[in-house]
Design a protein around this motif. Sequence first.
Motif, PDB file in Angstrom:
ATOM      1  N   ARG A  56      -9.641 -34.775  53.311  1.00 55.83           N
ATOM      2  CA  ARG A  56      -9.853 -35.793  52.284  1.00 55.83           C
ATOM      3  C   ARG A  56      -8.485 -36.166  51.693  1.00 55.83           C
ATOM      4  O   ARG A  56      -7.585 -36.453  52.439  1.00 55.83           O
ATOM      5  N   ASP A  79      -4.109 -23.014  50.979  1.00 52.71           N
ATOM      6  CA  ASP A  79      -4.617 -22.920  49.609  1.00 52.71           C
ATOM      7  C   ASP A  79      -4.427 -24.201  48.803  1.00 52.71           C
ATOM      8  O   ASP A  79      -4.785 -24.265  47.636  1.00 52.71           O
ATOM      9  N   ASP A  82      -8.299 -29.081  50.255  1.00 52.71           N
ATOM     10  CA  ASP A  82      -9.698 -29.074  49.828  1.00 52.71           C
ATOM     11  C   ASP A  82     -10.537 -28.252  50.817  1.00 52.71           C
ATOM     12  O   ASP A  82     -10.622 -28.594  52.001  1.00 52.71           O
ATOM     13  N   THR A  84     -13.701 -27.839  51.059  1.00 49.57           N
ATOM     14  CA  THR A  84     -15.104 -28.209  51.239  1.00 49.57           C
ATOM     15  C   THR A  84     -15.358 -28.953  52.556  1.00 49.57           C
ATOM     16  O   THR A  84     -16.450 -29.455  52.769  1.00 49.57           O
TER      17      THR A  84
ATOM     18  N   LYS B   5     -19.411 -25.296  36.010  1.00 42.35           N
ATOM     19  CA  LYS B   5     -19.703 -26.304  37.034  1.00 42.35           C
ATOM     20  C   LYS B   5     -21.188 -26.618  37.012  1.00 42.35           C
ATOM     21  O   LYS B   5     -22.020 -25.745  36.702  1.00 42.35           O
ATOM     22  N   GLU B  41     -23.223 -23.393  36.030  1.00 41.53           N
ATOM     23  CA  GLU B  41     -22.873 -21.982  36.271  1.00 41.53           C
ATOM     24  C   GLU B  41     -21.393 -21.764  35.999  1.00 41.53           C
ATOM     25  O   GLU B  41     -20.599 -22.720  35.975  1.00 41.53           O
ATOM     26  N   GLN B  74      -7.689 -23.264  43.976  1.00 40.99           N
ATOM     27  CA  GLN B  74      -8.315 -23.358  45.293  1.00 40.99           C
ATOM     28  C   GLN B  74      -9.837 -23.168  45.256  1.00 40.99           C
ATOM     29  O   GLN B  74     -10.561 -23.917  45.923  1.00 40.99           O
ATOM     30  N   MET B  77     -11.223 -26.526  44.076  1.00 37.92           N
ATOM     31  CA  MET B  77     -10.677 -27.781  44.595  1.00 37.92           C
ATOM     32  C   MET B  77     -11.743 -28.475  45.445  1.00 37.92           C
ATOM     33  O   MET B  77     -12.315 -27.872  46.347  1.00 37.92           O
ATOM     34  N   GLY B  78     -12.042 -29.690  45.123  1.00 38.07           N
ATOM     35  CA  GLY B  78     -13.053 -30.416  45.896  1.00 38.07           C
ATOM     36  C   GLY B  78     -14.479 -29.995  45.575  1.00 38.07           C
ATOM     37  O   GLY B  78     -15.416 -30.410  46.252  1.00 38.07           O
ATOM     38  N   ASP B  79     -14.651 -29.158  44.548  1.00 38.78           N
ATOM     39  CA  ASP B  79     -15.996 -28.682  44.197  1.00 38.78           C
ATOM     40  C   ASP B  79     -16.702 -29.750  43.349  1.00 38.78           C
ATOM     41  O   ASP B  79     -16.330 -30.007  42.204  1.00 38.78           O
ATOM     42  N   ASN B 115     -18.421 -36.941  48.404  1.00 44.96           N
ATOM     43  CA  ASN B 115     -17.922 -36.346  49.654  1.00 44.96           C
ATOM     44  C   ASN B 115     -17.298 -37.401  50.553  1.00 44.96           C
ATOM     45  O   ASN B 115     -16.698 -37.076  51.562  1.00 44.96           O
ATOM     46  N   ARG B 120     -13.877 -40.419  47.081  1.00 44.33           N
ATOM     47  CA  ARG B 120     -13.444 -39.208  46.374  1.00 44.33           C
ATOM     48  C   ARG B 120     -12.237 -39.446  45.454  1.00 44.33           C
ATOM     49  O   ARG B 120     -12.234 -39.017  44.302  1.00 44.33           O
ATOM     50  N   TYR B 126     -10.680 -35.854  38.794  1.00 44.37           N
ATOM     51  CA  TYR B 126     -10.069 -35.170  39.946  1.00 44.37           C
ATOM     52  C   TYR B 126      -8.701 -35.788  40.275  1.00 44.37           C
ATOM     53  O   TYR B 126      -7.693 -35.093  40.409  1.00 44.37           O
ATOM     54  N   THR B 127      -8.677 -37.106  40.386  1.00 46.56           N
ATOM     55  CA  THR B 127      -7.434 -37.780  40.761  1.00 46.56           C
ATOM     56  C   THR B 127      -6.401 -37.675  39.632  1.00 46.56           C
ATOM     57  O   THR B 127      -5.213 -37.480  39.880  1.00 46.56           O
ATOM     58  N   GLN B 130      -4.917 -34.265  39.894  1.00 47.55           N
ATOM     59  CA  GLN B 130      -4.015 -34.158  41.045  1.00 47.55           C
ATOM     60  C   GLN B 130      -2.667 -34.803  40.743  1.00 47.55           C
ATOM     61  O   GLN B 130      -1.620 -34.233  41.032  1.00 47.55           O
TER      62      GLN B 130
END
Lengths: 248, 241
Positions: A56, A79, A82, A84, B5, B41, B74, B77-79, B115, B120, B126-127, B130
């Motif tokens: 991604r 690490d 992504d 997923t 999350k 959770e 990590q 990430m992407g979760d 996804n 994304r 998220y962005t 980053q």
Amino acid sequence: MKRTINHTGRRKLERREVNVRLEERPNQVPTFNVDFFLETKNLPSDAVIVIEAYNRNTLQRFSFGTVGKIEKPDSRILDKVDPTGAPLFRVRIIDETEKVGRLIASVEGLKPESDETEDQRSSIITLACRPLGSQTWIVNIPADAKPELVINNSIPDAMHQLKNNPLFQSLILPSAFRQVLMHYLWEGEFDEGTVQDQWLHFAKHLAGEKPHTEDVSELMTWADMVVERFSERFELCEILKLKMEEAA
Amino acid sequence: MIARKLNKKGLRVFELFIEDLRQGLKPNTPTYLLDNTDSSEAIPLEITLNSNEFTTRYELGEHLVSAIDGQDMQPVMGDTGFWSWLALYWFDQLCPLKADGSRKPSMAYNYVLSNNYNHRPRHAIYTTWQLVGRYGGHSRFLLCKELPVRGELIEQMMARQYLLSCEGVMEAAASLYWDGEIGSYKKGSAARKSAGCVARFVGWLQQLELTYDLFSLKHDDIMELMPVEFDRFKFPGGNKT
């Protein structure tokens, strides 16, 4: 005839020149390993090799020394990528003799080699192990690739269990099979030779011709029959019972 | 509040809430999802957030990066559950209430991490994380608008996502387009075709990428290679000395 002109003089590396393997372990960040089979004839020995792992919009770069002296970095832990989805890799060979690094050879979109046999490569679903939080398994169905059955990598020896443990197989496979089949049934018509076509072909082989209807209940009934025949063919329930009796 | 999350149920409720808003309904923000164990959770990190009002996405990013405090990201990430939780936590700022009690949310993937490769990077949090985490102040030119606005520049830079991974490129773009005096990007940067605008910068970098290793190019290398059309942003007063 379509012709292309390479203005840049950059060489496209062949996929066979680089062999990337993903090393996944339960509850750990994956690492990767690479074997190079570079045809070095037109590559300067002091040109630098870098590998980028990406998934991604995340990317991680690793230096692998030079063409003349390949040196794997000590840490190849992914690490920063992504986790997923399965990462892809690109290899770049860079001439750094001038002030600005010039790209002299590259290849994009390398998929890591798996331990699959030829038989498995021709299968209609791929298997993978990845972090899934509290979910034990999921099915991914990309538009242009084989569906993927992903098992939670925190399950000890997850891939081995999926390949060899009748408990895993009998409880997961029918449901995963149904998910993929239903997905493709809703999608409609496909070109010959596509993954979707291969799935429907396999389903027909098990349960006969798909009904020529858009009636949901009729299609579901047919899908149920396919899954039933699939389970019969691989004796999923019988093998499970046998293993449970052996374990008792 | 300690970050968590959303689980599958929490995500579904959040998505339905956005869908309702987009249909013109006026439901309350389901903030109860944030700490309800039925819908969320814990995560394996300790991130304490505050509900300050942020004036720009950059400020929000700074707060998030500071709250993460160097922890290994990590595991999340992407979760989807984690990043969507954050968007819900700041939803009232990302999609503020209008005078008539309605909200005008963008597409759901701006709040619920998608996804889909193309969608994304459009996630509001998220962005932002980053960019601020990787480039700090050099990302300010992309995140200088108020929270509901993604901004034209980031949209154009995202046309080639690889560029967002190249430090030298980001530093060069920041020095070209950021105007510290007005606290925003320079006038004309967001144009689509005029000389030196971000769209032209992206196009030029795509050509450069065929020959050079963009990832390793430094800020100064890029500035030296840059054609004269970028001079209006490089030397805004016309003074090249």
